[in-house]
Design a protein around this motif. Sequence first.
Motif, PDB file in Angstrom:
ATOM      1  N   MET A 280     -23.593  52.474  32.801  1.00  0.00           N
ATOM      2  CA  MET A 280     -23.924  51.336  31.951  1.00  0.00           C
ATOM      3  C   MET A 280     -24.419  51.797  30.575  1.00  0.00           C
ATOM      4  N   GLY A 281     -25.188  52.867  30.564  1.00  0.00           N
ATOM      5  CA  GLY A 281     -25.629  53.398  29.275  1.00  0.00           C
ATOM      6  C   GLY A 281     -24.467  53.903  28.449  1.00  0.00           C
ATOM      7  N   LEU A 282     -23.501  54.543  29.107  1.00  0.00           N
ATOM      8  CA  LEU A 282     -22.316  55.014  28.404  1.00  0.00           C
ATOM      9  C   LEU A 282     -21.474  53.847  27.897  1.00  0.00           C
ATOM     10  N   ALA A 283     -21.393  52.773  28.703  1.00  0.00           N
ATOM     11  CA  ALA A 283     -20.645  51.584  28.274  1.00  0.00           C
ATOM     12  C   ALA A 283     -21.279  50.962  27.041  1.00  0.00           C
ATOM     13  N   SER A 288     -21.498  49.573  21.340  1.00  0.00           N
ATOM     14  CA  SER A 288     -22.292  49.424  20.121  1.00  0.00           C
ATOM     15  C   SER A 288     -21.444  49.625  18.865  1.00  0.00           C
ATOM     16  N   VAL A 289     -20.395  50.436  18.967  1.00  0.00           N
ATOM     17  CA  VAL A 289     -19.498  50.614  17.825  1.00  0.00           C
ATOM     18  C   VAL A 289     -18.771  49.309  17.532  1.00  0.00           C
ATOM     19  N   SER A 290     -18.294  48.654  18.592  1.00  0.00           N
ATOM     20  CA  SER A 290     -17.622  47.359  18.418  1.00  0.00           C
ATOM     21  C   SER A 290     -18.583  46.308  17.877  1.00  0.00           C
ATOM     22  N   ILE A 291     -19.817  46.304  18.368  1.00  0.00           N
ATOM     23  CA  ILE A 291     -20.810  45.326  17.907  1.00  0.00           C
ATOM     24  C   ILE A 291     -21.100  45.527  16.419  1.00  0.00           C
ATOM     25  N   PHE A 292     -21.264  46.794  16.009  1.00  0.00           N
ATOM     26  CA  PHE A 292     -21.545  47.078  14.603  1.00  0.00           C
ATOM     27  C   PHE A 292     -20.355  46.708  13.723  1.00  0.00           C
ATOM     28  N   ASP A 293     -19.140  47.014  14.163  1.00  0.00           N
ATOM     29  CA  ASP A 293     -17.949  46.676  13.389  1.00  0.00           C
ATOM     30  C   ASP A 293     -17.825  45.162  13.228  1.00  0.00           C
ATOM     31  N   GLU A 294     -18.079  44.432  14.296  1.00  0.00           N
ATOM     32  CA  GLU A 294     -17.997  42.976  14.234  1.00  0.00           C
ATOM     33  C   GLU A 294     -19.088  42.395  13.342  1.00  0.00           C
ATOM     34  N   TYR A 295     -20.265  42.979  13.397  1.00  0.00           N
ATOM     35  CA  TYR A 295     -21.378  42.529  12.555  1.00  0.00           C
ATOM     36  C   TYR A 295     -21.051  42.708  11.074  1.00  0.00           C
ATOM     37  N   THR A 296     -20.533  43.865  10.691  1.00  0.00           N
ATOM     38  CA  THR A 296     -20.196  44.099   9.291  1.00  0.00           C
ATOM     39  C   THR A 296     -19.040  43.212   8.833  1.00  0.00           C
ATOM     40  N   ASN A 297     -18.112  42.907   9.723  1.00  0.00           N
ATOM     41  CA  ASN A 297     -17.033  41.983   9.360  1.00  0.00           C
ATOM     42  C   ASN A 297     -17.585  40.606   9.010  1.00  0.00           C
ATOM     43  N   ARG A 310     -14.990  46.739  23.806  1.00  0.00           N
ATOM     44  CA  ARG A 310     -16.353  46.303  24.106  1.00  0.00           C
ATOM     45  C   ARG A 310     -16.469  46.093  25.611  1.00  0.00           C
ATOM     46  N   PHE A 311     -17.329  46.858  26.241  1.00  0.00           N
ATOM     47  CA  PHE A 311     -17.458  46.849  27.688  1.00  0.00           C
ATOM     48  C   PHE A 311     -18.715  46.095  28.119  1.00  0.00           C
ATOM     49  N   LYS A 312     -18.736  45.772  29.379  1.00  0.00           N
ATOM     50  CA  LYS A 312     -19.925  45.126  29.953  1.00  0.00           C
ATOM     51  C   LYS A 312     -20.933  46.214  30.313  1.00  0.00           C
ATOM     52  N   TYR A 313     -22.122  46.115  29.743  1.00  0.00           N
ATOM     53  CA  TYR A 313     -23.130  47.146  29.990  1.00  0.00           C
ATOM     54  C   TYR A 313     -24.390  46.581  30.637  1.00  0.00           C
ATOM     55  N   ARG A 314     -24.293  45.404  31.209  1.00  0.00           N
ATOM     56  CA  ARG A 314     -25.391  44.829  31.968  1.00  0.00           C
ATOM     57  C   ARG A 314     -24.874  44.380  33.331  1.00  0.00           C
ATOM     58  N   LYS A 315     -25.691  44.562  34.347  1.00  0.00           N
ATOM     59  CA  LYS A 315     -25.287  44.167  35.694  1.00  0.00           C
ATOM     60  C   LYS A 315     -25.492  42.688  35.951  1.00  0.00           C
ATOM     61  N   GLY A 318     -24.546  38.314  31.949  1.00  0.00           N
ATOM     62  CA  GLY A 318     -23.945  38.616  30.653  1.00  0.00           C
ATOM     63  C   GLY A 318     -24.692  39.723  29.978  1.00  0.00           C
ATOM     64  N   GLU A 319     -24.066  40.333  29.009  1.00  0.00           N
ATOM     65  CA  GLU A 319     -24.662  41.457  28.339  1.00  0.00           C
ATOM     66  C   GLU A 319     -25.748  41.061  27.372  1.00  0.00           C
ATOM     67  N   SER A 320     -25.878  39.762  27.080  1.00  0.00           N
ATOM     68  CA  SER A 320     -26.902  39.299  26.152  1.00  0.00           C
ATOM     69  C   SER A 320     -27.985  38.539  26.871  1.00  0.00           C
ATOM     70  N   SER A 321     -28.269  38.965  28.117  1.00  0.00           N
ATOM     71  CA  SER A 321     -29.309  38.302  28.889  1.00  0.00           C
ATOM     72  C   SER A 321     -30.639  38.482  28.205  1.00  0.00           C
ATOM     73  N   HIS A 322     -31.521  37.540  28.445  1.00  0.00           N
ATOM     74  CA  HIS A 322     -32.806  37.474  27.723  1.00  0.00           C
ATOM     75  C   HIS A 322     -33.643  38.704  28.011  1.00  0.00           C
ATOM     76  N   GLY A 323     -34.128  39.306  26.923  1.00  0.00           N
ATOM     77  CA  GLY A 323     -35.039  40.435  27.048  1.00  0.00           C
ATOM     78  C   GLY A 323     -34.354  41.769  27.237  1.00  0.00           C
ATOM     79  N   ASN A 324     -33.050  41.795  27.588  1.00  0.00           N
ATOM     80  CA  ASN A 324     -32.386  43.050  27.834  1.00  0.00           C
ATOM     81  C   ASN A 324     -31.171  43.254  26.944  1.00  0.00           C
ATOM     82  N   SER A 325     -31.017  42.436  25.923  1.00  0.00           N
ATOM     83  CA  SER A 325     -29.841  42.545  25.073  1.00  0.00           C
ATOM     84  C   SER A 325     -30.015  43.666  24.079  1.00  0.00           C
ATOM     85  N   ALA A 326     -28.895  44.171  23.594  1.00  0.00           N
ATOM     86  CA  ALA A 326     -28.931  45.212  22.578  1.00  0.00           C
ATOM     87  C   ALA A 326     -29.385  44.621  21.265  1.00  0.00           C
TER      88      ALA A 326
END
Length: 593
Positions: A280-283, A288-297, A310-315, A318-326
């Motif tokens: 999950m850490g590797l995912a 994060s590269v995809s997130i940064f690219d999308e943010y700058t766009n 962009r991979f799923k990195y939370r079990k 969703g990957e943007s669950s409260h308190g654990n999102s990047a």
Amino acid sequence: MEPPTGFWASLLSFLKFLPYFCGLLILGFIKGVLLCPWACLIMAIGISALILGLWPMHLIWTYYCIIRTKLVGPVVKLLLLIAATAVLIVWLIIGIPGSVFAGLVYGFLAPIMATFDAVGEGKEKPFVHCFVDGTWSTITGSCTVVRDVKDLLFHSYFSIMDDLRLQKPPDGEPYEIRLLDIPGALIAAALGLLLDGIMFTLIAFYKCPVMLFKGWKRLIQDMIGREGPFLETACVPFAGLAILLWPFAVVGAVLASILSSVPLGAYGAVVAYQESSFIMGLAYVFSSVSIFDEYTNDVLDMAPGSCFPRFKYRKGKGESSHGNSAPLSRPASFNREKQEGKRPPSRVTSFKNSIDEFNPFKLLDHLFAECRNQGEALVNKGVITMKDIEETKSGKVGSGVLNVGLPAYVILNALLRSAKADSVGLILSDGSEITSDNRPKHTIFDWFFDPLMVIKEQIKAENFTEEEEEYLKMRVLLAGDPSRLKGSLPHVPSLTERKKADIDAFARRLQGITKSISRYPTAKRRFDDLVKALLSELERTMGGSQSANGSQSQAQRLRNSVARMLSQKSMGKTDNIRDEDPEAQMTRLSRTP
């Protein structure tokens, strides 16, 4: 001021303004070159001396507080000691060169900004002020910066470390880490730093020309049409300067993007540890590269989405669950689909609203001005005594009546005022209102504003009577002096045990918020001025009780006696009067020949 309409009128206005702007820029540049060395010298010597002089004390006290704290377990303490050592060494390395750089930047830009500000609307004698403004104020401003840094390194730092040392874990168990998950988290962090550092740099360099030319295009269009930042006369010089300095802004954005790869890449360790999974850490590292690219766009108004996976990195769900999102994790393209139906902001919107918005420093000014008004009233009532001022000036208490109780008392009055008026924000004593629209757009201010809004709604729901409000005010004011608290609280028969517990909770939360505000930059300097004003008011009150004959000389003798007593107290020569009642001290001193 209404902007000119039509192409030729706009072009004529621009041609008239251009030499005016260039003349002010050259004058400000000359002033900046002349004053820059002096400001740099003051800030470099002052801040460097503070860093070097306080560094051994910071080192010893940091180790002591980490070892003594009950908030974390042994393993976390060991990691904190290692991290604190690294931070203190880095601080020593970059602090001194940083003080030189800060002095150069401040000494050069402050006169330029003051020159442009001197010719704004409503200014009298602009020709004189454009030469005078930014000269002596730059020198005094450099000294003020050194003093504020001293307050941060001495007052704020030790206050934060004392909280770490004295704070207890909320559930009684210290925070500890799982040792088996540490190796995978460290490997994920190393890969994140490597991959994100390379990819973020490449993406930033690839998109910096887009940011450069799009920014220039927008600013030049606004300048020719006298729209956007060029609409208001006061903003025209700064907006014109923005055109010249825009390449530096682009370079700063590229450097910020590269630096952002460090915390975002290291966040892979957090994900790997929280999910107990190296995969999950590797995912996350790849995502994060995809997130940064999308943010700058989205920031540059380019095509939405990203070409990187962009991979799923939370079990969880969703990957943007409260308190654990990047840190950069958010719905795709900032919920662009929801924003498409909204009307874009007009380019001719006046900038006066943004100028009149509150900022944290203005709010600090208002807070301490109100503290002075309320404090003088409390001095006249005898609630604030000489003992409170003595303890505050000597630094004997960390949460006394003046340094924490009085600001909390002022904030409570604002909350009660806002709750009675059914305000959606916070109503200040001058009638102005802070809402979600005009509040400072600073993350630090959110730490204070949002909790205060919650407390305001809770106070509104409690529907306190006047007697209960007075009980709450005294509870907040005297919370730092338990010995006076018992005898000063009014008796309110309607108070139940539940309401008393609620009031105690309100008081503790307000005291905590106020203590955090006291660590804000420039707060300590303003508070010292407040203590001096209250001391003068107390002297005036005691002096005014004398007869008209010789009252001025009595007040002068009282001032000299108080100063002598405080001086002796700092040298440890007042043991014989330490236990004397404060009122008796003032009476004895006022009769001193």
